[in-house]
Design an enzyme around this catalytic site. Sequence first.
Site, mmCIF file in Angstrom:
data_model
loop_
_atom_site.group_PDB
_atom_site.id
_atom_site.type_symbol
_atom_site.label_atom_id
_atom_site.label_comp_id
_atom_site.label_asym_id
_atom_site.label_seq_id
_atom_site.Cartn_x
_atom_site.Cartn_y
_atom_site.Cartn_z
ATOM 1 N N SER A 1 1.328 -43.428 -12.047
ATOM 2 C CA SER A 1 1.042 -42.509 -10.952
ATOM 3 C C SER A 1 -0.267 -42.857 -10.261
ATOM 4 C CB SER A 1 0.971 -41.072 -11.474
ATOM 5 O OG SER A 1 2.221 -40.640 -11.925
ATOM 6 N N ASP B 1 0.701 -34.654 -2.748
ATOM 7 C CA ASP B 1 0.267 -35.302 -3.985
ATOM 8 C C ASP B 1 -0.637 -36.501 -3.725
ATOM 9 O OD1 ASP B 1 0.072 -35.349 -6.731
ATOM 10 O OD2 ASP B 1 1.846 -36.599 -7.020
ATOM 11 N N LEU C 1 5.908 -25.100 14.017
ATOM 12 C CA LEU C 1 6.604 -24.681 15.232
ATOM 13 C C LEU C 1 6.440 -23.189 15.485
ATOM 14 C CD1 LEU C 1 9.965 -26.631 14.839
ATOM 15 C CD2 LEU C 1 8.313 -26.933 16.697
ATOM 16 N N GLY C 2 6.201 -22.420 14.423
ATOM 17 C CA GLY C 2 6.073 -20.976 14.598
ATOM 18 C C GLY C 2 7.403 -20.295 14.833
ATOM 19 N N GLY D 1 1.583 -42.983 -16.236
ATOM 20 C CA GLY D 1 0.400 -43.840 -16.110
ATOM 21 C C GLY D 1 0.423 -44.685 -14.857
ATOM 22 N N HIS E 1 -2.008 -35.052 -8.743
ATOM 23 C CA HIS E 1 -1.755 -34.611 -10.117
ATOM 24 C C HIS E 1 -2.483 -35.458 -11.146
ATOM 25 C CE1 HIS E 1 1.573 -37.693 -10.126
ATOM 26 N NE2 HIS E 1 1.215 -37.784 -11.398
#
Length: 478
Positions: free
Chosen positions: A232, A158, A290-291, A230, A128
């Site tokens: 981040s 992220d 896993l499906g 800031g 981000h």
Amino acid sequence: MKSSTRILMSLIAAAAFGGMAATVLTDLPRQARAAEPAVPAPLPAGVAASGLPSIDGQPLPSLAPMLERVIPAVVGVHNTRRVQVSPFGNDPFFRRMFPEMSQERLDQSLGSGVVVDAQRGLVLTNHHVIEGADEVSVTLSDGRTLPAEFLGSDPETDIALMRVESADLTAIPLADSSTLRVGDFVVAVGNPFGFSQTVTSGIVSAVGRSNVPGIGFQNFIQTDASINPGNSGGALVNLRGELVGINTASFNVRGSMAGNIGIGFAIPSNLAGSVMRQLENSGTVRRGTLGVDTQTVDARIAQGLGIAEARGAVVTRVHEGAAGARAGLRTGDVIVGANGQRVDNAEALRNIQGLQPVDAPMTLSVLRDGRTVEISTRLTELPRDGASYDPRLAGATLSDLPEALRRQTDRISGVLVERVEPGSAAARNGLRAGDLIRAATGGQFHDLSGFRATLAGQPDALVLLVVRGGRQYQLRLQ
């Protein structure tokens, strides 16, 4: 005295004493000094032989030596975007009629980043922080600003990876974040509110945090070290100066600009390192699955299955050929644990899967017929090209819905169309980038696994229910 104990003593002492008063020693007459044997003058109270502040003669430790190594590796990240501004605001009619009246404006934002490989110039930050950027640059602790090359990012965790060119970078080594314990001391370094190279300290408040609003797959370190806008993309380090996390968010019910309230979150270094390696190699992240389709076990389902506790994810469908099918999962199995982590609901199982790469081992704790069984498998990856699902979808690139969007509401499910090649079969059939496919001729589905199962027979008449621009359409594919 152990390092952590000495540092704790230093914090206590710093809180108890705002400063240290100097003690003035009265000089002895010169004659007396000459006549008496040379005896070292007594040190002032609270001063060790080294001249440093002390307790019981022991020098007080400081974070400064560690931070001298860490701070040069934490950079400011500058995101620059070019946007068109019209005096008519967002009115689409006047913007089209008078395009020459639009002006270009540069929007800039500031975050933080961490140099993790000095030789190759690799810098980790948050997705981000650089999202939508036309240009990205980093500012080092010595004031130099360098252009950054974008290598890739993963919105779901992220994490973003950049590269800068410089011969004298400093990097922070990655620690094993799985060894973190609640109560361990940590230090956050970043650029909150534009104040560069700011250091805050605290402890690990919790590990394995999830359910943070607006974020995708989660396995956060929670800390009370101050993390503000800031910060981040900055570093969370242990007392050895090793990177244990990438700071990513703070929680405040009044919004992030209200300031820190002691609840901050960081992406564990083990997860950040795994994502970084994939981004460096291919620029994208491949996730395993896993499906299987699952549903959260509530009191009604628990009673129907005859289990004592209403928790876990009950398997409602096993897709043929997927990892779950190969491992022997059955409809009606209740998954209550995965890789040693507790599974309380279907969302928790999705989160655990989403943090694993393709071919990662997965051991499941499953309630079946009144007993617990252990099932092991390796996660598989589903194809994303439309042709793998049906020839009429050739040219489309498909993906699961972003996990952050799923967390906003339980009512959104389906498959997202990321791209459509011009002139392709998908384009001729009316699909567009951004379409949400909610259902097909064979019924509704939750994700790519379900979509693939729905189209397994390649029906002659294929109709898709598509959401576009807030409206629903039916597309009949030829």
